[in-house]
Design a protein around this motif. Structure first.
Motif, PDB file in Angstrom:
ATOM      1  N   ASP A 116      22.587 -46.807  25.352  1.00  0.00           N
ATOM      2  CA  ASP A 116      21.155 -47.091  25.164  1.00  0.00           C
ATOM      3  C   ASP A 116      20.739 -46.858  23.717  1.00  0.00           C
ATOM      4  OD1 ASP A 116      20.800 -47.880  27.678  1.00  0.00           O
ATOM      5  OD2 ASP A 116      19.781 -46.069  28.396  1.00  0.00           O
ATOM      6  N   LYS A 117      21.217 -45.763  23.164  1.00  0.00           N
ATOM      7  CA  LYS A 117      20.861 -45.431  21.770  1.00  0.00           C
ATOM      8  C   LYS A 117      21.356 -46.510  20.818  1.00  0.00           C
ATOM      9  CE  LYS A 117      19.042 -41.184  21.019  1.00  0.00           C
ATOM     10  NZ  LYS A 117      18.428 -41.044  22.342  1.00  0.00           N
ATOM     11  N   ALA A 118      22.598 -46.922  21.038  1.00  0.00           N
ATOM     12  CA  ALA A 118      23.166 -47.944  20.153  1.00  0.00           C
ATOM     13  C   ALA A 118      22.357 -49.225  20.233  1.00  0.00           C
ATOM     14  CB  ALA A 118      24.616 -48.215  20.552  1.00  0.00           C
ATOM     15  N   MET A 119      21.950 -49.567  21.481  1.00  0.00           N
ATOM     16  CA  MET A 119      21.146 -50.793  21.626  1.00  0.00           C
ATOM     17  C   MET A 119      19.776 -50.630  20.968  1.00  0.00           C
ATOM     18  SD  MET A 119      21.900 -52.742  25.128  1.00  0.00           S
ATOM     19  CE  MET A 119      21.460 -51.498  26.293  1.00  0.00           C
ATOM     20  N   ASP A 120      19.199 -49.429  21.080  1.00  0.00           N
ATOM     21  CA  ASP A 120      17.886 -49.191  20.451  1.00  0.00           C
ATOM     22  C   ASP A 120      17.956 -49.387  18.940  1.00  0.00           C
ATOM     23  OD1 ASP A 120      16.326 -48.791  22.569  1.00  0.00           O
ATOM     24  OD2 ASP A 120      16.274 -46.583  22.466  1.00  0.00           O
ATOM     25  N   VAL A 121      19.000 -48.794  18.376  1.00  0.00           N
ATOM     26  CA  VAL A 121      19.143 -48.893  16.922  1.00  0.00           C
ATOM     27  C   VAL A 121      19.293 -50.355  16.515  1.00  0.00           C
ATOM     28  CG1 VAL A 121      20.702 -48.384  15.025  1.00  0.00           C
ATOM     29  CG2 VAL A 121      20.090 -46.601  16.642  1.00  0.00           C
ATOM     30  N   SER A 122      20.124 -51.037  17.251  1.00  0.00           N
ATOM     31  CA  SER A 122      20.358 -52.441  16.920  1.00  0.00           C
ATOM     32  C   SER A 122      19.076 -53.254  17.087  1.00  0.00           C
ATOM     33  CB  SER A 122      21.456 -52.976  17.835  1.00  0.00           C
ATOM     34  OG  SER A 122      21.661 -54.329  17.585  1.00  0.00           O
ATOM     35  N   LEU A 123      18.357 -52.929  18.157  1.00  0.00           N
ATOM     36  CA  LEU A 123      17.103 -53.648  18.429  1.00  0.00           C
ATOM     37  C   LEU A 123      16.094 -53.424  17.313  1.00  0.00           C
ATOM     38  CD1 LEU A 123      15.513 -55.241  20.617  1.00  0.00           C
ATOM     39  CD2 LEU A 123      14.693 -53.038  21.430  1.00  0.00           C
ATOM     40  N   SER A 124      15.962 -52.160  16.891  1.00  0.00           N
ATOM     41  CA  SER A 124      14.963 -51.882  15.852  1.00  0.00           C
ATOM     42  C   SER A 124      15.374 -52.550  14.546  1.00  0.00           C
ATOM     43  CB  SER A 124      14.779 -50.377  15.666  1.00  0.00           C
ATOM     44  OG  SER A 124      15.941 -49.828  15.113  1.00  0.00           O
ATOM     45  N   ARG A 125      16.695 -52.588  14.290  1.00  0.00           N
ATOM     46  CA  ARG A 125      17.143 -53.257  13.068  1.00  0.00           C
ATOM     47  C   ARG A 125      16.791 -54.750  13.129  1.00  0.00           C
ATOM     48  NH1 ARG A 125      22.801 -52.048  12.951  1.00  0.00           N
ATOM     49  NH2 ARG A 125      22.196 -49.877  12.644  1.00  0.00           N
ATOM     50  N   GLU A 126      16.988 -55.321  14.295  1.00  0.00           N
ATOM     51  CA  GLU A 126      16.704 -56.756  14.420  1.00  0.00           C
ATOM     52  C   GLU A 126      15.216 -57.059  14.267  1.00  0.00           C
ATOM     53  OE1 GLU A 126      18.815 -59.306  14.603  1.00  0.00           O
ATOM     54  OE2 GLU A 126      20.282 -57.724  14.198  1.00  0.00           O
ATOM     55  N   SER A 127      14.399 -56.235  14.917  1.00  0.00           N
ATOM     56  CA  SER A 127      12.952 -56.542  14.813  1.00  0.00           C
ATOM     57  C   SER A 127      12.433 -56.234  13.413  1.00  0.00           C
ATOM     58  CB  SER A 127      12.151 -55.775  15.868  1.00  0.00           C
ATOM     59  OG  SER A 127      12.503 -54.432  15.856  1.00  0.00           O
ATOM     60  N   GLU A 128      13.090 -55.304  12.744  1.00  0.00           N
ATOM     61  CA  GLU A 128      12.697 -55.037  11.354  1.00  0.00           C
ATOM     62  C   GLU A 128      12.946 -56.269  10.492  1.00  0.00           C
ATOM     63  OE1 GLU A 128      14.433 -51.908   8.396  1.00  0.00           O
ATOM     64  OE2 GLU A 128      13.565 -50.854  10.108  1.00  0.00           O
ATOM     65  N   SER A 129      14.117 -56.877  10.732  1.00  0.00           N
ATOM     66  CA  SER A 129      14.403 -58.065   9.920  1.00  0.00           C
ATOM     67  C   SER A 129      13.463 -59.216  10.301  1.00  0.00           C
ATOM     68  CB  SER A 129      15.857 -58.486  10.079  1.00  0.00           C
ATOM     69  OG  SER A 129      16.015 -59.174  11.302  1.00  0.00           O
ATOM     70  N   LEU A 130      13.024 -59.211  11.566  1.00  0.00           N
ATOM     71  CA  LEU A 130      12.063 -60.244  11.970  1.00  0.00           C
ATOM     72  C   LEU A 130      10.734 -60.062  11.240  1.00  0.00           C
ATOM     73  CD1 LEU A 130      12.225 -60.732  15.839  1.00  0.00           C
ATOM     74  CD2 LEU A 130      12.641 -62.423  14.088  1.00  0.00           C
ATOM     75  N   GLU A 131      10.317 -58.807  11.118  1.00  0.00           N
ATOM     76  CA  GLU A 131       8.995 -58.556  10.545  1.00  0.00           C
ATOM     77  C   GLU A 131       9.033 -58.330   9.044  1.00  0.00           C
ATOM     78  OE1 GLU A 131       7.431 -55.385  12.845  1.00  0.00           O
ATOM     79  OE2 GLU A 131       7.108 -56.659  14.588  1.00  0.00           O
ATOM     80  N   ALA A 132      10.169 -58.523   8.445  1.00  0.00           N
ATOM     81  CA  ALA A 132      10.260 -58.299   7.002  1.00  0.00           C
ATOM     82  C   ALA A 132       9.319 -59.248   6.274  1.00  0.00           C
ATOM     83  CB  ALA A 132      11.694 -58.526   6.544  1.00  0.00           C
TER      84      ALA A 132
END
Lengths: 261, 353
Positions: A116-132
């Protein structure tokens, strides 16, 4: 030279307005044009990026729910150089899963948490790049009118000083300076309006896309958790029958939830 | 990002270039060049009431009538003239200090008012100023006209007085029909026409109204009309040299509406009355006062109040008196002092209750 004011009214082009403006007003106008360029650059970039991202999500979801073995999916995806969106989340979870099993992890609870943690980190990284760079749009949208207004106020101030010097309050003398100063506000609004609209649209799009990714992450987490439980049950049964035998290699399958392999 | 940045830059450059080329000043608004015309409202008396003068006199500031020949002093004479007795002049609001015959247009009903003199004089005859149009007066044969001129001419008193009137013109008989030429007398002394503007208008009007122009003699009509303005000859002597005349005479000058409003406002500012007094709205107060040239009240203002109860009347009369006293000096045009040397102010408190 009272003709100056009159002559200016007869031939007002955008260029002459710009050239006649003072230094600060010119600076403001140039800055606002650059802001507008940047805004549209972000808009174009985001439009392309979001379309691409959406296409990738669709493709991945098709692939994921196509009945293909997750192992195979993992292998084909990990060969690719760059993974974004759901595939990145999927890979992060699978990597964690594999690592844990290769080293023979004992506690399924810890494994679940790690995935779950690994997916969370990956998810936040992805949405960060979306909102960059969406912040840029917000900043330009809110600040550009004020910057333009600042230029206008400075321009009107200087033009009033010039009018006071000319000792004439004729409208033909007063008007050109004000018209020229108002150009700064016009450019400010021109930069700000698309920025605000684009910011609203892109932040909504980004929220939608990250919502989709979160949904996938939750679903995948659910699948993995079920697999873990079934696996644990099997292990317990096997240990009761033949304690020495090794556990067979697991083939996780999204459609095997009900059958349990 | 680089791709999109370059796309944006190129598009901006294109748009800006297009705007620089195509954006120009909007079409200049077509504004009608209207000049403001200053308008001042003047009383009609400024044009219609003029002081007669001598044509060949020097342009003096103060207009004066012709000097009289007879130097017999007549007590209380008001009008300048050669008369033995002072004929009553028409109502002039204030007796003027200068020897100027007031040309205030008399009302028709005032005309037959009997003069205090023993001589029967039903019609005041202009004596000081025989108009050049006079000689054409005998053309009374024209049916369209009444005959007011005839009794005036046959008036023995007038004949006796009016030496300037050329009697020789009387037998002149004009043809009954056909064009009547405007008869102008060269013998009669040329005097300043009294109301040149009005005469011109009348002449044109008669010309347009009548189908047979020849029946109408504009000079005659003018002379008839002028007779309306005539006044009795006075007995006052005049030593002053005849002036050129002036368009406005000081007795004829009237306070304009705005000046009256100013006076009203000046008094109203100081008029404090206690609202809610019983029967206060029935009371009318009249304050008459004599003013000096600086606008201060000479002596005490004369306050009279009518209507209402005794106490309220006294209170309101007191308040009106205080208002008038506190409002002085009144700011009124100095050149019209003759008009406002005596002022009557009517207070109407009905609006305030």
């Amino acid at each position: 030279m009272e003709q100056v004011g009159l002559a200016a009214t007869s031939e007002v082009t955008l260029l002459s307005l710009f050239l006649e403006a003072g230094f600060i007003v010119k600076l403001v106008m140039i800055g606002l044009v650059i802001a507008s360029i940047w805004t549209w650059a972000i808009v174009v970039d985001k439009v392309m990026a979001y379309n691409k991202f959406k296409r990738q999500l669709d493709r991945f979801e098709d692939l994921f729910w196509s009945g293909q073995s997750l192992e195979e999916l993992y292998r084909s995806l990990s060969d690719r150089k760059k993974n974004t969106g759901m595939s990145a989340i999927f890979l992060a979870a699978m990597q964690e899963w594999k690592k844990s099993f290769e080293r023979g992890a004992k506690s399924p609870m810890g494994l679940q948490m790690r995935i779950d943690k690994a997916m969370d980190v990956s998810l936040s990284r992805e949405s960060e790049s979306l909102e960059a760079r969406l912040g840029w749009l917000a900043t330009i949208g809110s600040a550009a009118p004020f910057i333009g207004l600042f230029g206008t106020v400075i321009g009107i101030m200087t033009s009033f000083q010039a009018i006071a010097g000319s000792k004439s309050t004729n409208l033909a003398v007063v008007a050109p300076g004000i018209a020229e100063a108002l150009l700064a506000t016009a450019i400010g609004l021109l930069a700000a309006i698309p920025a605000v609209i684009a910011y609203n649209k892109f932040s909504a799009d980004a929220a939608k896309l990250s919502g989709r990714m979160e949904g996938f992450a939750d679903e995948f987490s659910g699948i993995l958790s079920r697999q873990l439980d079934e696996r644990q049950q099997m292990q317990a049964q096997q240990q009761a029958q033949q304690p020495v035998q090794q556990a067979p290699r697991q083939n996780i399958h999204p459609h095997a939830q009900s059958s349990g392999i | 990002m680089q791709l999109s940045l370059s796309i944006s830059t190129v598009v901006h450059a294109g748009l800006l270039g297009w705007a620089l080329v195509s954006f120009s000043a909007p079409k200049t608004l077509e504004v009608a060049d209207v000049e403001a015309v200053p308008v001042s409202i003047v009383p009609i008396e400024e044009l219609t009431q003029v002081v007669e003068g001598e044509k060949d006199a020097d342009a003096k500031i103060k207009p004066a009538p012709t000097p009289t020949e007879s130097q017999v002093k007549v007590e209380d004479a008001q009008n300048t003239g050669e008369n033995e007795v002072d004929l009553k002049s028409l109502e002039v609001p204030v007796p003027s200090q200068t020897e100027i015959v007031s040309k205030a247009p008399p009302k028709t009903e005032e005309k037959p008012k009997p003069a205090p003199e023993p001589e029967p004089k039903p019609e005041p005859v202009k004596e000081v100023k025989p108009e050049p149009e006079k000689p054409s007066a005998p053309a009374t044969e024209i049916a369209a006209l009444p005959e007011p001129a005839a009794p005036a001419l046959s008036d023995p008193v007038k004949d006796a007085i009016n030496t300037a009137e050329p009697i020789a013109e009387k037998p002149l008989v004009l043809p009954k029909t056909g064009p009547v030429p405007v008869f102008r007398d060269d013998v009669a002394p040329a005097k300043t026409a009294k109301t040149p503007d009005r005469k011109k208008v009348e002449a044109t009007q008669t010309a347009s109204n009548s189908q047979r122009e020849s029946d109408f003699n504009s000079d005659e009509i003018a002379s008839l009309l002028n007779k309306q303005d005539a006044q009795g000859g006075g007995a006052k002597t005049s030593q002053k040299q005849a002036g050129l005349g002036a368009q406005t005479s000081s007795p004829a000058a009237k306070l304009s509406q705005s000046e009256m409003d100013a006076l009203r406002g000046q008094i109203q500012r100081f008029w404090n009355i206690i609202p809610g007094m019983a029967d206060g709205e029935d009371i009318r107060i009249t304050v008459s006062m004599q003013l000096d040239r600086s606008g201060n009240i000479v002596g005490q203002p004369d306050v009279s109040a009518t209507g209402g109860s005794q106490s309220t009347r006294l209170t309101l009369a007191g308040s009106a008196r205080r208002a008038v006293l506190r409002a002085q000096p009144f700011e009124l045009p100095a050149d019209k002092y003759d008009t406002w040397s005596q002022v009557i102010v009517n207070f109407d408190p009905s609006q305030l209750f």
